[in-house]
Structures are given as structure tokens and as C-alpha cells.
Motif scaffolding. Structure first.
Motif, short mmCIF file in Angstrom:
data_model
loop_
_atom_site.label_atom_id
_atom_site.label_comp_id
_atom_site.label_asym_id
_atom_site.label_seq_id
_atom_site.Cartn_x
_atom_site.Cartn_y
_atom_site.Cartn_z
N HIS A 151 -38.19 -3.24 38.17
CA HIS A 151 -39.70 -2.93 38.21
C HIS A 151 -40.34 -2.78 36.75
N ALA A 152 -39.74 -1.64 36.07
CA ALA A 152 -40.28 -1.39 34.72
C ALA A 152 -40.53 -2.42 33.83
N LEU A 153 -39.22 -3.42 33.88
CA LEU A 153 -39.30 -4.45 32.72
C LEU A 153 -40.31 -5.50 33.26
N TRP A 154 -40.28 -5.74 34.78
CA TRP A 154 -41.68 -6.79 35.09
C TRP A 154 -42.81 -6.45 34.54
N LYS A 155 -43.09 -5.23 34.70
CA LYS A 155 -44.41 -4.79 34.43
C LYS A 155 -44.54 -4.61 32.77
N LYS A 156 -43.49 -4.33 32.11
CA LYS A 156 -43.67 -4.20 30.74
C LYS A 156 -44.03 -5.70 30.17
N GLY A 157 -43.24 -6.67 30.92
CA GLY A 157 -43.59 -8.01 30.38
C GLY A 157 -44.98 -8.63 30.63
N LEU A 158 -45.46 -8.13 31.90
CA LEU A 158 -46.75 -8.39 32.23
C LEU A 158 -47.80 -7.93 31.35
N ALA A 159 -47.52 -6.73 30.93
CA ALA A 159 -48.45 -5.82 30.04
C ALA A 159 -48.39 -6.34 28.63
N SER A 160 -47.27 -6.75 28.03
CA SER A 160 -46.96 -7.03 26.72
C SER A 160 -47.27 -8.39 26.22
N ASN A 161 -47.02 -9.44 27.41
CA ASN A 161 -47.11 -10.99 27.27
C ASN A 161 -46.13 -11.54 26.28
N GLU A 162 -45.07 -10.31 25.95
CA GLU A 162 -44.03 -10.96 25.27
C GLU A 162 -42.89 -11.77 25.97
N PHE A 163 -42.64 -11.54 27.18
CA PHE A 163 -41.91 -12.36 28.15
C PHE A 163 -42.16 -12.14 29.64
N TYR A 164 -41.99 -12.90 30.48
CA TYR A 164 -42.32 -12.65 31.88
C TYR A 164 -41.13 -13.05 32.72
N GLY B 241 -34.14 -10.62 45.35
CA GLY B 241 -33.58 -9.20 46.04
C GLY B 241 -32.42 -8.92 45.50
N GLY B 242 -32.02 -9.60 44.34
CA GLY B 242 -30.56 -9.18 43.56
C GLY B 242 -30.41 -10.60 43.14
N GLY B 243 -29.08 -10.46 42.69
CA GLY B 243 -28.49 -11.65 42.02
C GLY B 243 -28.94 -11.89 40.63
N PHE B 244 -29.54 -12.93 40.19
CA PHE B 244 -29.96 -13.27 38.87
C PHE B 244 -31.60 -13.19 39.13
N MET B 245 -32.23 -12.61 38.09
CA MET B 245 -33.92 -12.93 38.00
C MET B 245 -34.05 -13.81 36.72
N LEU B 246 -34.92 -14.54 36.60
CA LEU B 246 -35.31 -15.74 35.63
C LEU B 246 -36.26 -14.98 34.37
N GLY B 247 -36.09 -15.03 33.24
CA GLY B 247 -37.18 -14.50 32.25
C GLY B 247 -37.63 -15.96 31.39
N VAL B 248 -38.61 -15.70 30.78
CA VAL B 248 -39.20 -16.77 30.01
C VAL B 248 -39.74 -16.17 28.62
N THR B 249 -39.50 -16.21 27.55
CA THR B 249 -40.14 -15.66 26.36
C THR B 249 -40.28 -16.73 25.27
N ARG B 250 -41.35 -16.47 24.30
CA ARG B 250 -41.53 -17.09 23.03
C ARG B 250 -40.50 -16.77 22.04
N ASN B 251 -40.06 -15.60 22.18
CA ASN B 251 -39.41 -14.95 21.00
C ASN B 251 -38.13 -14.07 21.61
N TRP B 252 -36.84 -14.78 22.06
CA TRP B 252 -35.75 -14.21 22.48
C TRP B 252 -35.10 -13.02 21.77
N GLU B 253 -35.20 -13.22 20.47
CA GLU B 253 -34.56 -12.40 19.31
C GLU B 253 -35.27 -11.15 19.27
N ALA B 254 -36.59 -11.24 19.63
CA ALA B 254 -37.44 -9.96 19.63
C ALA B 254 -37.33 -9.25 21.03
N VAL B 255 -37.28 -9.88 21.86
CA VAL B 255 -37.26 -9.04 23.43
C VAL B 255 -35.80 -8.83 23.94
N LYS B 256 -34.84 -9.45 23.49
CA LYS B 256 -33.53 -9.28 24.07
C LYS B 256 -33.17 -7.76 24.18
#
Length: 299
Positions: free
Chosen positions: A251-264, A272-287
Motif C-alpha cells: 500500500h505505502a509503495l503503491w501510494k508513493k508511486g502515484l504521488a511522486s509519478n516516479e513509478f507506478y 492478492g499476492g505473488g508478483f506485482m508489476l511496476g513501471v518506471t522511467r528511471n529504474w536506477e533512481a527508484v529501485k
């Protein structure tokens, strides 16, 4: 690694809305795959299921497949091979949204189909028939990806197109391991029941379906700006309307991505678990935000 293997799949776009006939885009993911074996595994292969459990499961599947209305498979040979020690190896984690049952169907069809077809629509129907016979309702997409080993664009009119993805130089897609295996059935039930409510259809299904369509077209034309806009909307709508599909630990990371627009972040498969999918313009900055999770770069 043997030549004849069956990759897992990742549904980039269209999770859940595909049930309501939206478009979808799925890709094979060869980091996790399955293959037939009749001998002990090599030490460098991290198998996620024991041979005895694989054999037991396949024997049950062979029995279940006898209920098919028309003979797709040489079940006699299938049962004979299982009796002689054949089993299906896999390094794919179970309950992670990677289409593990789809790889099983693809492997069985590839080895035992009496008459193979190259028509994608018919192939999808036959593979769905296999998966449905022992796994409940199936769209046929997961096994089709594992069998075809190429990205598939499912259009809203249900037509299917095998595609090549452009090189995404400005974006990175990545998987986040929640370390929470899940059972998809209650999640799918939640969505299906929610769709009976007109307000849910209007507030979530319709705008998400449009955003999925926009995202796929943007990806296929390499329009990173439009793609990120569409993914932002999908992420926002999923967080608002699909609470059971998003683990609390995200939840915290999800909201952080939406608020910062650094990643979604978005659901991968049933969620419900397993993997979640992320997308970013700058992986080195957000990892750095994901240091407490195992991540895998996808595209």
C-alpha cells in the motif's frame, strides 16, 4: 536447459477487465519455465515442485481430461509415459500470477495433441478446453502464451494477434515479489460479483478498459508519455476499486508511486499476492524504494 521448454506468462495489461471483454497484452517470460523430464534434475535447476507431486498431479489431470467431449489428446500414450516415470519440471513459483497451469496445458498439448493447429483462435479454444477440464474456467491465453512463446495482443473483439514489442528505451517494467502466494478463485469471485453492480461497471471497468486500450496502443507505438499516463490511471483505479487484490505490504509503495509519478504499480495476474508489476522511467533512481523486496527486471 532443454530446447523444448514452456515459458511462464506476464499479463502486462488487461488483468480482470479481460473477463469483461477488454483488450489485453500478454508476454512470455522465460525466466520461469517448465519442461518434460524422465530423469533426475541437474543441480543448477531450482525446481519448485517435487517430482512425486508433479507425477501425482499429472495422473489426476490425465483422468480429468477423459471428460473432454472430443479427443484432443492421445491420453493412452500420456498415461503410459507417466507410468514410465515422465514428469514436468518447473522453476515457476505457484500462485504468483505467472500462468503455471498454462505451461502445464501447453506442454501436454505440444506432446500429446492428435492434430495440432496453427490457427491462433482455434488453438486458444483447444488450450482453453484443456485448462478448463482440470482448472475451472479458462480464457486459453495463459497456455497459448506458453505454447506460442510470443507476445499476444488480445483485441476487445476477441481476435488475437501475435506481435513483436518495440524496444522500450525510456521505460522499465519490473516484477516485485510480495512473498505471498495466493489462491485466485476468491479474487476472481470478488470481481465477478462486483461487476453485477452498475456503479462498479461505470466507475472501474469502463475507464480501466479504455486505459488498457490506450496503454497497449501507446506501448506498440513506443509513446512512453501516453503509456505512463494510461498506467497511472490503471494503477489509481485498481488501488481504489480492487482492495483484495493489493497486499497491505504494498500500500505505502503503491501510494508513493502515484504521488511522486516516479513509478507506478499494478496488479500482475489475479493479484492478492505473488508478483506485482511496476513501471518506471528511471529504474536506477527508484529501485532503492524496493530494497526490502526481491525484484526482477522484465522489459
Amino acid at each position: 536447459m532443454p530446447n523444448l521448454s514452456y515459458p511462464s506468462k506476464v499479463l502486462l495489461f488487461g488483468e480482470y477487465t479481460i473477463i469483461q471483454n477488454s483488450a489485453a497484452l500478454a508476454i512470455p517470460y522465460a525466466h520461469y519455465q517448465s519442461y518434460w523430464s524422465d530423469h533426475p534434475l541437474s543441480k543448477d535447476w531450482e525446481n519448485t515442485i517435487k517430482p512425486a507431486f508433479s507425477k501425482q498431479s499429472l495422473q489426476k489431470i490425465a483422468v480429468d481430461l477423459q471428460s473432454l467431449q472430443y479427443p484432443l489428446l492421445n491420453l493412452k500414450q500420456f498415461k503410459e509415459d507417466l507410468k514410465n516415470g515422465l514428469w514436468l519440471c518447473t522453476n515457476s513459483p505457484m500462485g504468483y500470477g505467472l500462468g503455471s497451469s498454462g505451461t502445464v496445458c501447453a506442454a501436454i498439448y505440444d506432446r500429446y495433441a492428435i492434430h495440432k493447429t496453427t490457427n491462433l483462435q482455434l488453438l486458444k479454444q483447444e488450450l482453453a478446453c484443456l485448462e478448463h477440464s482440470f482448472h475451472g474456467k479458462s480464457s486459453g491465453i495463459d497456455p497459448l502464451i506458453a505454447y506460442n512463446k510470443r507476445p499476444l495482443w488480445v483485441h476487445s473483439d476477441a481476435s488475437i494477434e501475435s506481435v513483436e514489442l518495440p524496444s522500450l528505451q525510456k521505460l522499465t517494467f519490473f516484477l516485485i515479489d510480495t512473498q505471498l502466494p495466493r489462491v485466485s478463485t476468491p479474487l476472481i469471485h470478488f470481481f465477478v460479483e462486483s461487476c453485477k453492480n452498475a456503479s462498479f461497471e461505470n466507475a472501474f471497468v469502463q475507464p480501466t478498459s479504455r486505459a488498457v486500450d490506450d496503454a497497449i496502443h501507446a506501448l506498440m507505438t513506443n509513446n512512453s508519455s501516453s503509456l505512463m499516463q494510461a498506467i497511472h490511471l490503471i494503477s489509481k483505479l485498481q488501488f481504489a476499486y480492487l482492495p483484495p487484490m493489493i497486499p497491505e505490504s504494498m500500500h505505502a509503495l503503491w501510494k508513493k508511486g502515484l504521488a511522486s509519478n516516479e513509478f507506478y504499480l499494478k496488479i500482475c495476474g489475479a493479484g492478492g499476492g505473488g508478483f506485482m508489476l511496476g513501471v518506471t522511467r528511471n529504474w536506477e533512481a527508484v529501485k532503492q524504494h524496493f530494497h526490502s523486496f526481491k525484484t526482477l527486471q522484465l522489459l
